[in-house]
Motif scaffolding. Structure first.
Motif, PDB file in Angstrom:
ATOM      1  N   PRO A 156       0.884   7.171  13.562  1.00 32.16           N
ATOM      2  CA  PRO A 156       2.107   6.684  12.900  1.00 32.16           C
ATOM      3  C   PRO A 156       1.946   6.562  11.389  1.00 32.16           C
ATOM      4  CG  PRO A 156       1.642   5.403  14.865  1.00 32.16           C
ATOM      5  CD  PRO A 156       0.435   6.245  14.625  1.00 32.16           C
ATOM      6  N   GLN A 157       0.782   6.113  10.940  1.00 30.72           N
ATOM      7  CA  GLN A 157       0.559   5.994   9.503  1.00 30.72           C
ATOM      8  C   GLN A 157       0.558   7.368   8.833  1.00 30.72           C
ATOM      9  OE1 GLN A 157      -2.334   2.765   8.148  1.00 30.72           O
ATOM     10  NE2 GLN A 157      -3.042   3.126  10.253  1.00 30.72           N
ATOM     11  N   LEU A 158      -0.103   8.320   9.479  1.00 33.03           N
ATOM     12  CA  LEU A 158      -0.126   9.676   8.926  1.00 33.03           C
ATOM     13  C   LEU A 158       1.289  10.242   8.859  1.00 33.03           C
ATOM     14  CD1 LEU A 158      -1.729  12.168   7.988  1.00 33.03           C
ATOM     15  CD2 LEU A 158      -1.846  12.869  10.393  1.00 33.03           C
ATOM     16  N   GLY A 159       2.085   9.989   9.896  1.00 29.79           N
ATOM     17  CA  GLY A 159       3.458  10.463   9.901  1.00 29.79           C
ATOM     18  C   GLY A 159       4.256   9.903   8.741  1.00 29.79           C
ATOM     19  N   ILE A 193      -4.654   4.645   4.422  1.00 30.28           N
ATOM     20  CA  ILE A 193      -4.590   4.445   5.875  1.00 30.28           C
ATOM     21  C   ILE A 193      -5.414   3.224   6.265  1.00 30.28           C
ATOM     22  CG2 ILE A 193      -5.277   5.415   8.098  1.00 30.28           C
ATOM     23  CD1 ILE A 193      -4.462   8.135   7.110  1.00 30.28           C
ATOM     24  N   ASP A 194      -4.796   2.336   6.991  1.00 38.38           N
ATOM     25  CA  ASP A 194      -5.453   1.130   7.494  1.00 38.38           C
ATOM     26  C   ASP A 194      -6.170   1.490   8.800  1.00 38.38           C
ATOM     27  OD1 ASP A 194      -6.234  -1.322   8.476  1.00 38.38           O
ATOM     28  OD2 ASP A 194      -4.323  -2.314   8.080  1.00 38.38           O
ATOM     29  N   LEU A 215      -6.887  11.992  -0.782  1.00 40.33           N
ATOM     30  CA  LEU A 215      -5.858  10.992  -1.074  1.00 40.33           C
ATOM     31  C   LEU A 215      -5.431  10.194   0.149  1.00 40.33           C
ATOM     32  CD1 LEU A 215      -3.819   9.834  -3.196  1.00 40.33           C
ATOM     33  CD2 LEU A 215      -2.209  11.574  -2.378  1.00 40.33           C
ATOM     34  N   LEU A 216      -5.099  10.884   1.233  1.00 49.03           N
ATOM     35  CA  LEU A 216      -4.500  10.214   2.389  1.00 49.03           C
ATOM     36  C   LEU A 216      -5.359   9.087   2.959  1.00 49.03           C
ATOM     37  CD1 LEU A 216      -2.830  13.203   4.303  1.00 49.03           C
ATOM     38  CD2 LEU A 216      -1.809  11.643   2.638  1.00 49.03           C
ATOM     39  N   PRO A 217      -6.683   9.285   3.112  1.00 55.51           N
ATOM     40  CA  PRO A 217      -7.477   8.195   3.705  1.00 55.51           C
ATOM     41  C   PRO A 217      -7.446   6.894   2.903  1.00 55.51           C
ATOM     42  CG  PRO A 217      -8.694  10.260   3.758  1.00 55.51           C
ATOM     43  CD  PRO A 217      -7.496  10.491   2.901  1.00 55.51           C
ATOM     44  N   THR A 247       0.838  -1.201   0.000  1.00 56.24           N
ATOM     45  CA  THR A 247       0.000   0.000   0.000  1.00 56.24           C
ATOM     46  C   THR A 247       0.873   1.251   0.000  1.00 56.24           C
ATOM     47  OG1 THR A 247      -1.735  -1.165   1.218  1.00 56.24           O
ATOM     48  CG2 THR A 247      -1.829   1.242   1.218  1.00 56.24           C
ATOM     49  N   TRP A 248       1.934   1.206   0.785  1.00 48.26           N
ATOM     50  CA  TRP A 248       2.858   2.350   0.831  1.00 48.26           C
ATOM     51  C   TRP A 248       3.510   2.573  -0.527  1.00 48.26           C
ATOM     52  CZ3 TRP A 248       8.337   2.546   0.454  1.00 48.26           C
ATOM     53  CH2 TRP A 248       8.902   3.800   0.772  1.00 48.26           C
ATOM     54  N   TRP A 249       3.876   1.494  -1.207  1.00 41.18           N
ATOM     55  CA  TRP A 249       4.493   1.630  -2.530  1.00 41.18           C
ATOM     56  C   TRP A 249       3.510   2.235  -3.537  1.00 41.18           C
ATOM     57  CZ3 TRP A 249       9.211   2.209  -3.783  1.00 41.18           C
ATOM     58  CH2 TRP A 249      10.232   1.574  -3.070  1.00 41.18           C
ATOM     59  N   LEU A 250       2.259   1.884  -3.450  1.00 44.02           N
ATOM     60  CA  LEU A 250       1.245   2.501  -4.313  1.00 44.02           C
ATOM     61  C   LEU A 250       1.178   4.006  -4.054  1.00 44.02           C
ATOM     62  CD1 LEU A 250      -1.705  -0.073  -4.144  1.00 44.02           C
ATOM     63  CD2 LEU A 250      -0.263   0.439  -6.123  1.00 44.02           C
ATOM     64  N   TYR A 251       1.247   4.362  -2.777  1.00 39.18           N
ATOM     65  CA  TYR A 251       1.232   5.780  -2.399  1.00 39.18           C
ATOM     66  C   TYR A 251       2.472   6.485  -2.945  1.00 39.18           C
ATOM     67  CZ  TYR A 251       1.453   9.890   0.644  1.00 39.18           C
ATOM     68  OH  TYR A 251       1.563  11.173   1.126  1.00 39.18           O
ATOM     69  N   VAL A 252       3.637   5.862  -2.806  1.00 42.68           N
ATOM     70  CA  VAL A 252       4.880   6.445  -3.318  1.00 42.68           C
ATOM     71  C   VAL A 252       4.774   6.692  -4.817  1.00 42.68           C
ATOM     72  CG1 VAL A 252       7.317   5.970  -3.797  1.00 42.68           C
ATOM     73  CG2 VAL A 252       6.379   5.500  -1.523  1.00 42.68           C
ATOM     74  N   THR A 253       4.258   5.712  -5.544  1.00 44.52           N
ATOM     75  CA  THR A 253       4.127   5.855  -6.995  1.00 44.52           C
ATOM     76  C   THR A 253       3.197   7.004  -7.360  1.00 44.52           C
ATOM     77  OG1 THR A 253       4.469   3.472  -7.278  1.00 44.52           O
ATOM     78  CG2 THR A 253       3.486   4.666  -9.124  1.00 44.52           C
ATOM     79  N   ALA A 254       2.052   7.079  -6.673  1.00 47.34           N
ATOM     80  CA  ALA A 254       1.086   8.138  -6.962  1.00 47.34           C
ATOM     81  C   ALA A 254       1.669   9.518  -6.682  1.00 47.34           C
ATOM     82  CB  ALA A 254      -0.183   7.923  -6.135  1.00 47.34           C
TER      83      ALA A 254
END
Length: 207
Positions: free
Chosen positions: A147-150, A139-140, A134-136, A5-12
């Motif tokens: 911590p996830q938001l950070g 987020i799990d 985007l952010l939500p 999920t983080w990698w998808l966020y990085v790509t976007a």
């Protein structure tokens, strides 16, 4: 938040940040006029604006702006006015004559460079709404929120800083080509038109 999920966020975020906009244009212009090192102050101002908007979005300001079109429009009009001012200022930048070399740009203090970057970054309130949308998605809800938001905010800032560096480096290369006054004049006109275009696009945007 899972790693994939983080990698998808990085790509976007990587693709979105790479897209030319007022922030990247501002970094390139400051690098051309003042050099990449002093442009760091402008980048710091832009990064501060990004951080303010990301945190504000996490605190619920994005939802408030969606629910209060009048407040959003007030911020949007202020941003439009600032971008138009930047455009007119760039368009009317003084030029030299005689030997065909551009007049050196007056040396600005780091405080002024930072404040101008901050103003440019804050001129687009759509970042708040964008972050709120985007952010939500990344987020799990079954894991701690802070911590996830950070992680998401830090990732955004690092990627944005990378692209700032890319555009600043490009500005340094362009500075040599822009030595003749006629090229500097053309660049000022194009830069001014782009800032005015960004302002017009923001004026016509809706939540």
């Amino acid at each position: 938040m899972a790693l994939h999920t983080w990698w998808l966020y990085v790509t976007a975020v990587f693709v979105i940040s790479a897209t030319p906009g007022p922030n990247m244009l501002h970094v390139m212009v400051q690098s051309i006029q003042h050099g990449p090192r002093r442009a760091l102050a402008s980048m710091a101002g832009l990064m501060t604006a990004n951080l303010i908007y990301l945190v504000a979005s996490a605190l619920g300001l994005g939802a408030l702006l969606k629910a209060s079109p009048g407040l959003y429009d007030a911020l949007r009009y202020a941003g439009v006015a600032y971008l138009l001012w930047l455009g007119i200022k760039a368009w009317r930048a003084p030029m030299g004559g005689g030997e065909g070399a551009a007049v050196p740009v007056a040396r600005r203090s780091l405080r002024v460079l930072y404040a101008t970057g901050l103003g440019t970054g804050l001129s687009n309130p759509k970042l708040i709404v964008f972050a709120a949308a985007l952010l939500p998605q990344f987020i799990d809800v079954g894991r701690p929120f802070v911590p996830q938001l950070g992680v998401l905010v830090a990732t955004f800032m690092v990627i944005e800083a990378f692209w700032f560096g890319v555009y600043a480096t490009g500005g340094r290369s362009l500075a040599r080509w822009l030595a003749p006054a006629n090229r500097q004049r053309l660049f000022n006109r194009v830069t001014g038109a782009l800032f005015i275009g960004f302002g017009a696009a923001l004026l016509g945007s809706r939540i």
